[in-house]
Design a protein around this motif. Structure first.
Motif, PDB file in Angstrom:
ATOM      1  N   PRO A   6     -13.346 -12.726  -3.029  1.00  0.00           N
ATOM      2  CA  PRO A   6     -12.340 -13.400  -3.488  1.00  0.00           C
ATOM      3  C   PRO A   6     -12.936 -14.857  -4.200  1.00  0.00           C
ATOM      4  CG  PRO A   6     -11.432 -12.603  -1.495  1.00  0.00           C
ATOM      5  CD  PRO A   6     -13.019 -12.578  -1.629  1.00  0.00           C
ATOM      6  N   TRP A  42      -4.634 -15.006  -6.689  1.00  0.00           N
ATOM      7  CA  TRP A  42      -4.901 -15.979  -5.622  1.00  0.00           C
ATOM      8  C   TRP A  42      -4.647 -17.605  -6.014  1.00  0.00           C
ATOM      9  CZ3 TRP A  42      -9.927 -17.842  -2.330  1.00  0.00           C
ATOM     10  CH2 TRP A  42      -9.557 -18.784  -1.513  1.00  0.00           C
ATOM     11  N   PHE A 101      -6.370 -18.665   1.924  1.00  0.00           N
ATOM     12  CA  PHE A 101      -6.604 -17.314   1.822  1.00  0.00           C
ATOM     13  C   PHE A 101      -6.012 -16.073   2.663  1.00  0.00           C
ATOM     14  CE2 PHE A 101      -9.178 -13.288   2.146  1.00  0.00           C
ATOM     15  CZ  PHE A 101      -9.028 -12.739   0.737  1.00  0.00           C
ATOM     16  N   TYR A 157      -2.535 -15.676   1.815  1.00  0.00           N
ATOM     17  CA  TYR A 157      -2.544 -14.947   0.438  1.00  0.00           C
ATOM     18  C   TYR A 157      -2.604 -13.354   1.088  1.00  0.00           C
ATOM     19  CZ  TYR A 157      -4.255 -12.734  -3.566  1.00  0.00           C
ATOM     20  OH  TYR A 157      -4.534 -11.894  -4.591  1.00  0.00           O
ATOM     21  N   TYR A 158      -3.792 -13.142   1.783  1.00  0.00           N
ATOM     22  CA  TYR A 158      -4.116 -11.823   1.956  1.00  0.00           C
ATOM     23  C   TYR A 158      -3.413 -11.139   2.821  1.00  0.00           C
ATOM     24  CZ  TYR A 158      -7.414  -8.093   1.963  1.00  0.00           C
ATOM     25  OH  TYR A 158      -8.005  -6.510   1.934  1.00  0.00           O
TER      26      TYR A 158
END
Length: 623
Positions: free
Chosen positions: A87, A122, A217, A220-221
């Motif tokens: 990412p 992202w 992250f 987000y993931y």
């Protein structure tokens, strides 16, 4: 699944350690990885401004190269020609949009396109972070390689293309080898780039150490996770995964504990239509369990030829290791002139006192003790060779029993001063392996024996007879090794024989037992007296006849004793009246051997107990 559940619980119990950098004794750093993160060795560090402009770059030295990076399921297990970008930080072929202008091909354009699309998603999501947006704004300009070349971090050939591997033909262009090639083993395109955001107003935490970035992250993931499935580990409905982590033992480790990518072979076909029918593991559990395992291995795992031996508790990691010797638990040396007359009960009390410190430290914890052995037969597959989850009190009880029954007096460990010290107790499993198979034993043999011996401690099983036989055989052949190695092998062999006798409910003492009339024990005492008598008469340090004939003596005691006794006559004459005590002691011991027992039947391992105890007793006397 129980080992996965216990690792998952260990992660949950140590959430305060997530992202905290720790160091091994060799200076290497490690941490308890956040979910959806892994580690990579970085070669170039690029700093950009908050406005998305290039600021600076540097080649990273090896000591600072280990970098914590976010990762997706696909990127964590990418291999071969699969395009699966990380990412944020990634190889130059992924993060450089202008690589085509410097010799790149179409595939690398596809890699950048996939990378920048993922980074944009992202950065512009509700879970984005200002630092991610700054890096995205810079990289979408597609001028990374141009800036790195200007900065001197990358090297071009005469045709304005990136140099592959360094060659002396490029010396006229640069005068000396560029620094990038001192940290890279492959082409420059394979250089791993990590990013940071530079701020004039304030010194910001580096991105790979920033908890806000971890959380950004992860949130987000998590939002992108697929449908929920039944997790066989927790019994809950959670987003599942069929891709599990590698790099379990080290950063270069490709072996996986959980894998099912054989869709054309016979791994599960005929029984199941898909791998999901075998077992379902949620993404969160897989990530946390594997990250906890990596952390524990770095923290307290033992390696023998890449086989991992690990002992831990879910909420307490400082546990006594069953594979270590008693000196490691209680490193208090015994004075050299102290007479050893411990019984099993006394030794159990001493070991229990030493373990009491661990017991007290763990008194507030309720979790069990876990023992795990891992190894891989191929580069891609790893197996759990041994797993045991047991009650903590039972574990300590088994340790006390082992360290109070597999015991002898040893003198091969060094104290704080660097001098050899006596310690009374059990040898380590690694030392047992060397005693049974020699100091040059192959590591595969050593790790195999340690795996076989571990149940003898934690499950209270008998020591494999072949291990005892091998140790006795090697201890009976002192001329085949140096003196220090033989002394170590002898005391370890005695400990194994003693443990075997105790397991069979036979009454034996560690100290010299003058009432013992066992044939092998008495022959061992005879050999010890002969050794001490000749040693006292010698003016030079060489092996005595008793030591040189020890192997033959153990196989044919009657015939060999005649040879040894005949060779003692000149030494008895040299000692004169000083040797009377030893000569009379020899006669006293020989008189206890029954007429029918004085033959050439091979001696059992008990003769080593008699030999060692009698020799130790004689070295303590003043006569």
């Amino acid at each position: 699944m129980s080992w996965l559940l216990n690792l998952y619980e260990t992660y949950e119990a140590n959430l305060d350690r997530v992202g905290v950098i720790e160091k091994k004794s060799n200076g290497l750093e490690y941490t308890l990885l956040p979910v959806s993160h892994t580690t990579q060795t970085a070669h170039i560090e690029v700093s950009v401004t908050e406005d998305g402009e290039f600021h600076s770059a540097e080649i990273i030295d090896g000591d600072d190269a280990n970098t914590l990076i976010p990762c997706t399921e696909k990127s964590a297990s990418r291999a071969g020609s699969i395009i699966a970008p990380y990412p944020l930080h990634d190889k130059l072929s992924y993060v450089a949009g202008d690589l085509a202008a410097y010799g790149g091909d179409k595939k690398q354009e596809e890699q950048f396109a996939a990378y920048i699309k993922q980074l944009e998603s992202w950065a512009k999501s509700p879970y984005g972070h200002p630092k991610v947006e700054s890096i995205y704004n810079y990289l979408r300009k597609k001028q990374l390689i141009q800036d790195l070349v200007k900065w001197g971090a990358l090297a071009l050939d005469g045709n304005n293309r990136l140099i592959g591997k360094w060659d002396k033909q490029y010396l006229p262009l640069y005068g000396e080898k560029p620094k990038i090639f001192s940290v890279l083993s492959g082409d420059q395109e394979s250089a791993f780039v990590r990013f940071n955001v530079y701020s004039v107003e304030r010194q910001l935490t580096k991105i790979w150490q920033d908890r806000e970035m971890y959380d950004s992250f992860i949130d987000y993931y998590s939002h992108l996770q697929g449908e929920k499935k039944l997790c066989y580990v927790t019994g809950k409905w959670l987003p599942g995964t069929d891709k599990h982590a590698n790099k379990i033992r080290n950063a270069a480790d490709k072996a996986k504990l959980i894998s099912a990518n054989d869709t054309s072979g016979f791994t599960y076909r005929g029984r199941f239509t898909s791998s999901d029918e075998v077992a379902g593991i949620s993404y969160e559990v897989s990530q946390k369990a594997h990250n906890a395992l990596k952390w524990l291995i770095n923290r307290q795992g033992k390696f023998i030829d890449q086989r991992v031996f690990l002992v831990w508790s879910n909420d307490a990691n400082d546990l006594p290791d069953p594979m270590e010797d008693t000196f490691s638990i209680d490193p208090i040396p015994i004075e050299a002139n102290e007479r050893i007359s411990f019984t099993d009960q006394e030794q159990a009390m001493e070991v229990a006192k030493a373990l009491a410190g661990y017991r007290n430290d763990l008194s507030s914890y309720k979790s069990d003790v876990n023992l795990l052995i891992l190894d891989s037969a191929t580069t891609g597959r790893m197996a759990v060779l041994y797993y045991r989850n047991m009650n903590r009190e039972l574990y300590f009880g088994r340790l006390v029993k082992w360290h109070s029954t597999c015991v002898w007096l040893h003198r091969y460990r060094k104290g704080d001063s660097g001098d050899y010290v006596y310690f009374f107790g059990a040898p380590s499993l690694k030392d047992i392996a060397y005693a049974a198979y020699g100091s040059n034993a192959n590591e595969k043999v050593v790790k195999g024996l340690m795996e076989r011996m571990l149940p003898c401690i934690v499950d209270d099983r008998e020591i494999p007879p072949d291990v005892v036989r091998n140790a006795v055989r090697r201890a009976s052949n002192p001329v085949s090794m140096e003196k220090w190695e033989w002394e170590k092998t002898l005391s370890i062999a005695c400990a194994l024989v003693y443990k075997t006798l105790i397991s069979r409910q036979e009454e034996y003492k560690v100290a010299l037992d003058t009432e013992n009339e066992d044939r092998s024990y008495l022959f061992g005492r005879l050999l010890a007296v002969a050794d001490v008598l000749e040693r006292r008469a010698l003016e030079e340090q060489r092996s005595t006849n008793a030591i040189r004939y020890m192997n033959s003596f153990s196989q044919r005691p009657e015939r060999t004793w005649m040879t040894i006794q005949a060779s003692l006559q000149p030494y008895q004459a040299r000692l004169g009246s000083k040797g009377n005590y030893l000569s009379s002691l020899m006669d006293e011991i020989a008189s206890k051997i029954k007429f029918e027992d004085f033959n050439n039947k091979p001696l059992s391992g008990k003769y080593l107990l008699g030999f060692y105890s009698q020799r130790h007793e004689l070295y303590q006397k003043k006569e």
